[in-house]
Design a protein around this motif. Structure first.
Motif, short mmCIF file in Angstrom:
data_model
loop_
_atom_site.label_atom_id
_atom_site.label_comp_id
_atom_site.label_asym_id
_atom_site.label_seq_id
_atom_site.Cartn_x
_atom_site.Cartn_y
_atom_site.Cartn_z
N HIS A 177 0.83 -1.21 0.00
CA HIS A 177 0.00 0.00 0.00
C HIS A 177 0.87 1.26 0.00
N ALA A 178 1.95 1.25 0.78
CA ALA A 178 2.84 2.41 0.84
C ALA A 178 3.47 2.68 -0.52
N ILE A 179 3.87 1.63 -1.22
CA ILE A 179 4.45 1.79 -2.56
C ILE A 179 3.42 2.39 -3.52
N ALA A 180 2.18 1.91 -3.42
CA ALA A 180 1.11 2.42 -4.29
C ALA A 180 0.82 3.89 -3.98
N LEU A 181 0.84 4.26 -2.71
CA LEU A 181 0.57 5.65 -2.33
C LEU A 181 1.63 6.59 -2.88
N ALA A 182 2.87 6.14 -2.89
CA ALA A 182 3.97 7.00 -3.35
C ALA A 182 4.01 7.15 -4.87
N SER A 183 3.26 6.31 -5.57
CA SER A 183 3.24 6.38 -7.03
C SER A 183 2.40 7.57 -7.48
N PRO A 184 2.89 8.38 -8.42
CA PRO A 184 2.12 9.53 -8.90
C PRO A 184 0.79 9.11 -9.52
N GLY A 185 -0.25 9.86 -9.21
CA GLY A 185 -1.57 9.58 -9.75
C GLY A 185 -2.50 10.72 -9.41
N PRO A 186 -3.81 10.55 -9.62
CA PRO A 186 -4.77 11.64 -9.33
C PRO A 186 -4.75 12.12 -7.88
N ASP A 187 -4.63 11.19 -6.92
CA ASP A 187 -4.61 11.59 -5.51
C ASP A 187 -3.39 12.46 -5.21
N PHE A 188 -2.24 12.02 -5.67
CA PHE A 188 -0.99 12.75 -5.48
C PHE A 188 -1.08 14.13 -6.12
N ALA A 189 -1.57 14.17 -7.36
CA ALA A 189 -1.68 15.43 -8.09
C ALA A 189 -2.64 16.40 -7.39
N LEU A 190 -3.72 15.86 -6.82
CA LEU A 190 -4.71 16.72 -6.15
C LEU A 190 -4.09 17.41 -4.94
N VAL A 191 -3.32 16.67 -4.15
CA VAL A 191 -2.69 17.25 -2.97
C VAL A 191 -1.65 18.30 -3.38
N VAL A 192 -0.84 17.97 -4.37
CA VAL A 192 0.19 18.91 -4.83
C VAL A 192 -0.45 20.20 -5.33
N GLN A 193 -1.47 20.07 -6.15
CA GLN A 193 -2.11 21.24 -6.75
C GLN A 193 -2.75 22.14 -5.69
N ASN A 194 -3.51 21.55 -4.78
CA ASN A 194 -4.31 22.35 -3.86
C ASN A 194 -3.58 22.78 -2.60
N ALA A 195 -2.69 21.94 -2.09
CA ALA A 195 -1.92 22.35 -0.90
C ALA A 195 -0.98 23.49 -1.26
N ALA A 196 -0.35 23.41 -2.43
CA ALA A 196 0.56 24.46 -2.84
C ALA A 196 -0.16 25.78 -3.07
#
Length: 219
Positions: free
Chosen positions: A15-34
């Motif tokens: 699960h940790a490896i999957a979480l670290a893989s770039p995808g929609p969830d990752f992109a959403l956090v990067v876009q909105n937190a920044a």
């Protein structure tokens, strides 16, 4: 007991490896937190983690497998998820086009009106994850391959807690790092570029889901 502990460690690792893989969830956090700040990033992280918790619960109880094996239900999920991700992408790209000639300060003032509500941030995180058909398939595969049917009740609760807590911790830490003072100023100066990159990710993923679903339905 030892075998269950080993199973949970394996589950957490995958699960940790999957979480670290770039995808929609990752992109959403990067876009909105920044762009919107740490508080919004945390609420998005919480929404994403609740979506993951529900996917895990549905997979553990067999609901997700039933949906996946029922053609009409799975098509509806894929069309809804693909459309939502595509909408996120088009919205982000539209914002970039509308503000590409403006000064960064003006763009920052206007955009902070978008996700200032905790409920709006939570909802965006939750909907992005729960409507992602790839997440449904991933958790069905994860549980069917790693979690035996005779796993104890305590083991199942442990699996759910591990998957939820890892997801929330990862996305919350990501939001924390992105909103540090030094990095925040740099990211805000490149906010439109980040929006453009994340918009392209959403369009490609959402459009790809819609295209493959429609082609399979027509075939």
């Amino acid at each position: 007991m030892a075998s269950e502990t080993s199973l949970l460690v394996t589950l957490a690792t995958v699960h940790a490896i999957a979480l670290a893989s770039p995808g929609p969830d990752f992109a959403l956090v990067v876009q909105n937190a920044a762009r919107y700040g740490r508080r919004t990033g945390f609420y998005i992280a919480f929404g994403l983690s609740i979506g993951i918790l529900l996917h895990s619960l549905f997979s553990l109880t067999g609901v997700s497998l039933l949906i996946q094996q029922h053609p009409m239900w799975f098509v509806v999920i894929k069309l809804a998820g693909g459309s939502y991700l595509l909408w996120l992408g088009i919205s982000a790209l539209g914002y970039v086009l509308a503000h590409r000639g403006e000064k960064r300060a003006m763009a920052k003032v206007e955009v902070t009106k978008g996700l200032e509500s905790p409920l709006a941030a939570f909802s965006r995180g939750f909907m992005t994850n729960i409507l992602n058909p790839k997440a449904l398939v991933f958790f069905v595969s994860l549980f069917s391959s790693l979690v035996p049917a005779d796993l104890s009740f305590e083991g199942k609760l442990g699996a759910l807690f591990i998957l939820w807590s890892l997801a929330f911790a990862w996305f919350a830490i990501l939001a924390q790092l992105l909103t540090s003072k030094r990095l925040q100023s740099k990211l805000q100066s490149a906010a439109l570029t980040l929006d453009g990159i994340c918009g392209v990710v959403f369009v490609l993923v959402g459009g790809g889901i819609l295209w493959s679903t429609l082609m399979n339905a027509m075939g």
